[in-house]
Design an enzyme around this catalytic site. Structure first.
Site, PDB file in Angstrom:
ATOM      1  N   LYS A  30       0.844  -1.207   0.000  1.00 59.56           N
ATOM      2  CA  LYS A  30       0.000   0.000   0.000  1.00 59.56           C
ATOM      3  C   LYS A  30       0.879   1.258   0.000  1.00 59.56           C
ATOM      4  O   LYS A  30       0.627   2.201  -0.743  1.00 59.56           O
ATOM      5  CB  LYS A  30      -0.891   0.020   1.255  1.00 59.56           C
ATOM      6  CG  LYS A  30      -2.099  -0.882   1.166  1.00 59.56           C
ATOM      7  CD  LYS A  30      -2.839  -0.887   2.483  1.00 59.56           C
ATOM      8  CE  LYS A  30      -4.091  -1.733   2.426  1.00 59.56           C
ATOM      9  NZ  LYS A  30      -5.100  -1.230   1.483  1.00 59.56           N
ATOM     10  N   LEU A  31       1.908   1.249   0.844  1.00 60.57           N
ATOM     11  CA  LEU A  31       2.787   2.422   0.953  1.00 60.57           C
ATOM     12  C   LEU A  31       3.571   2.642  -0.345  1.00 60.57           C
ATOM     13  O   LEU A  31       3.733   3.776  -0.798  1.00 60.57           O
ATOM     14  CB  LEU A  31       3.740   2.254   2.132  1.00 60.57           C
ATOM     15  CG  LEU A  31       3.091   2.353   3.510  1.00 60.57           C
ATOM     16  CD1 LEU A  31       3.979   1.723   4.573  1.00 60.57           C
ATOM     17  CD2 LEU A  31       2.794   3.812   3.857  1.00 60.57           C
ATOM     18  N   ARG A  87       8.179   0.611   9.396  1.00 66.66           N
ATOM     19  CA  ARG A  87       8.685   1.961   9.680  1.00 66.66           C
ATOM     20  C   ARG A  87       8.835   2.708   8.358  1.00 66.66           C
ATOM     21  O   ARG A  87       9.452   2.199   7.432  1.00 66.66           O
ATOM     22  CB  ARG A  87      10.015   1.860  10.410  1.00 66.66           C
ATOM     23  CG  ARG A  87      10.493   3.169  10.963  1.00 66.66           C
ATOM     24  CD  ARG A  87      11.666   2.962  11.900  1.00 66.66           C
ATOM     25  NE  ARG A  87      11.286   2.359  13.172  1.00 66.66           N
ATOM     26  CZ  ARG A  87      12.125   1.671  13.944  1.00 66.66           C
ATOM     27  NH1 ARG A  87      13.368   1.485  13.591  1.00 66.66           N
ATOM     28  NH2 ARG A  87      11.699   1.146  15.092  1.00 66.66           N
ATOM     29  N   LYS A 122       7.700  12.685  23.484  1.00 65.12           N
ATOM     30  CA  LYS A 122       7.897  12.051  24.788  1.00 65.12           C
ATOM     31  C   LYS A 122       8.898  12.872  25.595  1.00 65.12           C
ATOM     32  O   LYS A 122       9.666  13.645  25.039  1.00 65.12           O
ATOM     33  CB  LYS A 122       8.387  10.612  24.606  1.00 65.12           C
ATOM     34  CG  LYS A 122       7.251   9.710  24.173  1.00 65.12           C
ATOM     35  CD  LYS A 122       7.641   8.262  23.993  1.00 65.12           C
ATOM     36  CE  LYS A 122       8.311   7.647  25.181  1.00 65.12           C
ATOM     37  NZ  LYS A 122       8.439   6.173  25.011  1.00 65.12           N
ATOM     38  N   GLU A 149       1.780  -2.374  13.390  1.00 59.72           N
ATOM     39  CA  GLU A 149       2.168  -1.050  13.889  1.00 59.72           C
ATOM     40  C   GLU A 149       2.935  -0.333  12.788  1.00 59.72           C
ATOM     41  O   GLU A 149       3.883  -0.878  12.231  1.00 59.72           O
ATOM     42  CB  GLU A 149       3.058  -1.169  15.130  1.00 59.72           C
ATOM     43  CG  GLU A 149       3.390   0.223  15.677  1.00 59.72           C
ATOM     44  CD  GLU A 149       4.529   0.230  16.697  1.00 59.72           C
ATOM     45  OE1 GLU A 149       4.274   0.562  17.854  1.00 59.72           O
ATOM     46  OE2 GLU A 149       5.668  -0.096  16.318  1.00 59.72           O
ATOM     47  N   ALA A 161      16.304   8.339  17.044  1.00 58.17           N
ATOM     48  CA  ALA A 161      15.647   7.207  17.713  1.00 58.17           C
ATOM     49  C   ALA A 161      16.532   5.963  17.703  1.00 58.17           C
ATOM     50  O   ALA A 161      16.549   5.212  18.680  1.00 58.17           O
ATOM     51  CB  ALA A 161      14.309   6.904  17.051  1.00 58.17           C
ATOM     52  N   HIS A 165      17.671   4.299  21.173  1.00 63.17           N
ATOM     53  CA  HIS A 165      17.256   2.919  21.407  1.00 63.17           C
ATOM     54  C   HIS A 165      18.456   2.066  21.842  1.00 63.17           C
ATOM     55  O   HIS A 165      18.383   1.312  22.806  1.00 63.17           O
ATOM     56  CB  HIS A 165      16.642   2.370  20.113  1.00 63.17           C
ATOM     57  CG  HIS A 165      15.866   1.107  20.301  1.00 63.17           C
ATOM     58  ND1 HIS A 165      16.414  -0.118  20.065  1.00 63.17           N
ATOM     59  CD2 HIS A 165      14.591   0.883  20.701  1.00 63.17           C
ATOM     60  CE1 HIS A 165      15.505  -1.052  20.314  1.00 63.17           C
ATOM     61  NE2 HIS A 165      14.392  -0.472  20.702  1.00 63.17           N
TER      62      HIS A 165
HETATM   63  P1  0O2 Z   1      11.234  -2.221  20.374  1.00 65.68           P
HETATM   64  O1  0O2 Z   1      12.451  -2.807  20.986  1.00 65.68           O
HETATM   65  O2  0O2 Z   1      11.532  -1.145  19.369  1.00 65.68           O
HETATM   66  O3  0O2 Z   1      10.286  -3.250  19.816  1.00 65.68           O
HETATM   67  P2  0O2 Z   1       2.833  -0.795  23.472  1.00 65.68           P
HETATM   68  O4  0O2 Z   1       3.651  -1.271  22.265  1.00 65.68           O
HETATM   69  O5  0O2 Z   1       1.564  -0.082  23.084  1.00 65.68           O
HETATM   70  O6  0O2 Z   1       2.649  -1.840  24.490  1.00 65.68           O
HETATM   71  P3  0O2 Z   1       3.801   1.741  24.172  1.00 65.68           P
HETATM   72  O7  0O2 Z   1       5.068   2.168  24.827  1.00 65.68           O
HETATM   73  O8  0O2 Z   1       2.538   2.296  24.717  1.00 65.68           O
HETATM   74  O9  0O2 Z   1       3.796   0.184  24.186  1.00 65.68           O
HETATM   75  O10 0O2 Z   1       3.802   2.035  22.629  1.00 65.68           O
HETATM   76  P4  0O2 Z   1       4.522   3.181  21.851  1.00 65.68           P
HETATM   77  O11 0O2 Z   1       4.844   4.338  22.710  1.00 65.68           O
HETATM   78  O12 0O2 Z   1       3.654   3.390  20.652  1.00 65.68           O
HETATM   79  O13 0O2 Z   1       5.922   2.504  21.455  1.00 65.68           O
HETATM   80  C1  0O2 Z   1       5.988   1.465  20.548  1.00 65.68           C
HETATM   81  C2  0O2 Z   1       7.343   1.438  19.870  1.00 65.68           C
HETATM   82  O14 0O2 Z   1       7.747   2.765  19.496  1.00 65.68           O
HETATM   83  C3  0O2 Z   1       8.477   0.931  20.728  1.00 65.68           C
HETATM   84  O15 0O2 Z   1       8.477  -0.475  20.697  1.00 65.68           O
HETATM   85  C4  0O2 Z   1       9.684   1.557  20.019  1.00 65.68           C
HETATM   86  O16 0O2 Z   1       9.998   0.868  18.820  1.00 65.68           O
HETATM   87  C5  0O2 Z   1       9.146   2.934  19.644  1.00 65.68           C
HETATM   88  N1  0O2 Z   1       9.412   3.892  20.722  1.00 65.68           N
HETATM   89  C6  0O2 Z   1       8.529   4.363  21.618  1.00 65.68           C
HETATM   90  N2  0O2 Z   1       9.112   5.220  22.446  1.00 65.68           N
HETATM   91  C7  0O2 Z   1      10.408   5.303  22.093  1.00 65.68           C
HETATM   92  C8  0O2 Z   1      11.523   6.048  22.600  1.00 65.68           C
HETATM   93  O17 0O2 Z   1      11.441   6.800  23.564  1.00 65.68           O
HETATM   94  N3  0O2 Z   1      12.714   5.880  21.959  1.00 65.68           N
HETATM   95  C9  0O2 Z   1      12.853   5.056  20.888  1.00 65.68           C
HETATM   96  N4  0O2 Z   1      14.066   4.958  20.331  1.00 65.68           N
HETATM   97  N5  0O2 Z   1      11.818   4.323  20.398  1.00 65.68           N
HETATM   98  C10 0O2 Z   1      10.616   4.449  20.987  1.00 65.68           C
HETATM   99  P5  0O2 Z   1       9.053  -1.317  21.919  1.00 65.68           P
HETATM  100  O18 0O2 Z   1       8.410  -2.654  21.883  1.00 65.68           O
HETATM  101  O19 0O2 Z   1       8.937  -0.541  23.197  1.00 65.68           O
HETATM  102  O20 0O2 Z   1      10.552  -1.481  21.589  1.00 65.68           O
END
Ligand code: 0O2
Length: 213
Positions: A30-31, A87, A122, A149, A161, A165
């Site tokens: 789609k993208l 992404r 954030k 997602e 990011a 991370h």
């Molecule tokens: P990973 O290791 O990347 O898979 P939820 O997923 O809904 O349970 P949340 O925190 O409510 O959790 O969701 P949110 O805020 O939408 O974050 C989902 C993903 O966004 C994260 O997946 C990260 O990939 C990214 N993300 C969110 N906040 C940050 C941040 O502060 N810094 C960076 N670098 N990435 C972020 P995961 O599973 O937490 O981590």
């Protein structure tokens, strides 16, 4: 749960992995179509590139445990929104909203959640736009709406990011305060850079328009 039970659950989960792998393909396509059409109509690419991944089994179990949920296939499907993750990296911030609008207005896409971390960054400085959607996957005997997602951000936000991370994982969540502060400063610089680059791009576009290009 005992370890063998977790292994049984993950074996069972493997049977539904196909759905998430298929959902990644659907969203990517789609993208890509939107990007191709945009290039044709506006001579311009809103998307720099697309990355996608399936969350590893280990990462899924870790996230469920962190959320205090029992490890079952039902809980994986219910509580893990980012098993399929796409992404989208754009050049400029308005491209992000353009892509969001184009995706959410598609009939077969069901939007479950949106998080605008650009409007509301954030506390650590993280900026991006997150969408959790469901897309229908047509199997031989049924249709399964499957969660994906989608994270949409600029090249500069992505640069920040990815470093943040790595640092977060290196310190296992206990990043020293001064490093957090430096990262926050970098996040502000990234936001400044994005707005400067956008202003330059708009300036160039208006000159080209005046010249009838
Ligand atoms: P990973 O290791 O990347 O898979 P939820 O997923 O809904 O349970 P949340 O925190 O409510 O959790 O969701 P949110 O805020 O939408 O974050 C989902 C993903 O966004 C994260 O997946 C990260 O990939 C990214 N993300 C969110 N906040 C940050 C941040 O502060 N810094 C960076 N670098 N990435 C972020 P995961 O599973 O937490 O981590």
């Amino acid at each position: 749960l005992e370890l063998p039970d977790v292994q049984d659950v993950m074996l069972e989960y493997r049977k539904i992995k196909l759905l998430y792998r298929s959902a990644l393909k659907e969203i990517r396509t789609k993208l890509e179509i939107l990007n191709d059409e945009f290039r044709l109509v506006h001579q311009y690419n809103p998307i720099e590139h697309i990355e996608s991944r399936l969350k590893t089994d280990e990462s899924i179990t870790r996230k469920l445990m962190r959320k205090g949920k029992e490890i079952t296939v039902e809980n994986i499907q219910k509580y893990i929104d980012d098993i399929a993750g796409v992404r989208v990296i754009c050049s400029f911030t308005p491209d992000i909203y353009r892509i969001v609008d184009m995706i959410v207005s598609q009939d077969d896409i069901e939007v479950l959640k949106t998080k605008d971390y650009m409007l509301n960054p954030k506390i650590n400085g993280y900026r991006s736009y997150h969408l959790i959607v469901r897309v229908p996957i047509f199997l031989s005997d049924k249709v399964v709406r499957t969660k994906v997602e989608i994270q949409i951000r600029t090249v500069a936000m992505d640069f920040w990011a990815s470093l943040e991370h790595k640092i977060y994982y290196k310190y296992e969540g206990n990043t020293p305060e001064y490093i957090k502060q430096e990262l926050k400063e970098c996040a502000d610089l990234v936001a400044f850079l994005d707005s400067k680059m956008l202003a330059i791009n708009e300036e160039v576009r208006s000159i080209r328009k005046e010249n009838g290009e």
